[in-house]
Design an enzyme around this catalytic site. Structure first.
Site, PDB file in Angstrom:
ATOM      1  N   ILE A   7     -11.188   6.021   2.174  1.00 32.37           N
ATOM      2  CA  ILE A   7     -10.436   4.919   2.745  1.00 32.37           C
ATOM      3  C   ILE A   7      -8.972   5.336   2.708  1.00 32.37           C
ATOM      4  O   ILE A   7      -8.479   5.725   1.646  1.00 32.37           O
ATOM      5  CB  ILE A   7     -10.683   3.630   1.942  1.00 32.37           C
ATOM      6  CG1 ILE A   7     -12.171   3.258   2.024  1.00 32.37           C
ATOM      7  CG2 ILE A   7      -9.800   2.497   2.440  1.00 32.37           C
ATOM      8  CD1 ILE A   7     -12.595   2.191   1.058  1.00 32.37           C
ATOM      9  N   ASN A   9      -6.135   4.001   2.582  1.00 34.42           N
ATOM     10  CA  ASN A   9      -5.143   3.406   1.693  1.00 34.42           C
ATOM     11  C   ASN A   9      -5.480   3.574   0.208  1.00 34.42           C
ATOM     12  O   ASN A   9      -4.779   3.075  -0.656  1.00 34.42           O
ATOM     13  CB  ASN A   9      -4.913   1.927   2.030  1.00 34.42           C
ATOM     14  CG  ASN A   9      -6.141   1.071   1.831  1.00 34.42           C
ATOM     15  OD1 ASN A   9      -7.242   1.571   1.655  1.00 34.42           O
ATOM     16  ND2 ASN A   9      -5.960  -0.233   1.868  1.00 34.42           N
ATOM     17  N   CYS A  10      -6.531   4.319  -0.095  1.00 37.31           N
ATOM     18  CA  CYS A  10      -6.912   4.618  -1.483  1.00 37.31           C
ATOM     19  C   CYS A  10      -5.971   5.704  -2.023  1.00 37.31           C
ATOM     20  O   CYS A  10      -5.789   6.745  -1.398  1.00 37.31           O
ATOM     21  CB  CYS A  10      -8.363   5.099  -1.513  1.00 37.31           C
ATOM     22  SG  CYS A  10      -8.913   5.752  -3.090  1.00 37.31           S
ATOM     23  N   ASP A  11      -5.371   5.456  -3.181  1.00 34.01           N
ATOM     24  CA  ASP A  11      -4.413   6.405  -3.758  1.00 34.01           C
ATOM     25  C   ASP A  11      -5.029   7.775  -4.019  1.00 34.01           C
ATOM     26  O   ASP A  11      -4.399   8.802  -3.765  1.00 34.01           O
ATOM     27  CB  ASP A  11      -3.815   5.853  -5.055  1.00 34.01           C
ATOM     28  CG  ASP A  11      -2.872   4.692  -4.799  1.00 34.01           C
ATOM     29  OD1 ASP A  11      -2.366   4.562  -3.668  1.00 34.01           O
ATOM     30  OD2 ASP A  11      -2.633   3.897  -5.737  1.00 34.01           O
ATOM     31  N   LYS A  14      -5.424   9.564  -0.729  1.00 28.60           N
ATOM     32  CA  LYS A  14      -4.115  10.040  -0.261  1.00 28.60           C
ATOM     33  C   LYS A  14      -3.716  11.322  -0.984  1.00 28.60           C
ATOM     34  O   LYS A  14      -3.269  12.289  -0.364  1.00 28.60           O
ATOM     35  CB  LYS A  14      -3.042   8.975  -0.504  1.00 28.60           C
ATOM     36  CG  LYS A  14      -3.103   7.796   0.412  1.00 28.60           C
ATOM     37  CD  LYS A  14      -1.994   6.818   0.028  1.00 28.60           C
ATOM     38  CE  LYS A  14      -2.115   5.512   0.728  1.00 28.60           C
ATOM     39  NZ  LYS A  14      -1.072   4.548   0.298  1.00 28.60           N
TER      40      LYS A  14
END
Length: 114
Positions: A7, A9-11, A14
């Site tokens: 996903i 927006n998952c840190d 990223k």
């Protein structure tokens, strides 16, 4: 080429994508919120990884499941749950040839993908 599922927006996702870019590793990113998972894909993962390794038990989605759903004994049920709630699998998930790995660990990734 690696296939990286997650996903955007998952840190952790990223951080892992940034690592792949920095190390010039060829990959395809699949955001499972934009491209929903297919049950066949998840069943393929479950043939290579035990459900215990695939499921993210620290997620809010996991905590919201019933005790029966949390049993993880039936891989078909696990696959259905992950397709319905993609936040249930540990991210990122990487397909590399026939291998499947979950999570980001810089040392292990350096050994596997460089």
């Amino acid at each position: 080429m690696l296939r990286v599922y997650g996903i955007k927006n998952c840190d952790t996702v990223k951080k892992s994508l940034k690592w792949l870019d920095k190390n010039e590793v060829d990959y395809e990113f699949i955001d499972v919120r934009e491209q929903p998972l297919q049950k066949e894909t998840v069943n393929g993962w479950l043939q290579k990884l035990p459900a215990e390794s695939l499921v993210n038990k620290r997620s809010t989605s996991w905590r919201d499941l019933s005790d029966q759903q949390k049993s993880l004994e039936d891989s078909n049920t696990v696959a259905e749950l992950i397709v319905e709630q993609p936040t249930l699998f540990k991210r990122p998930l990487v397909e590399s040839g026939q291998a499947v790995h979950c999570g980001f660990n810089e040392k292990l990734w350096s050994e596997r993908y460089l």
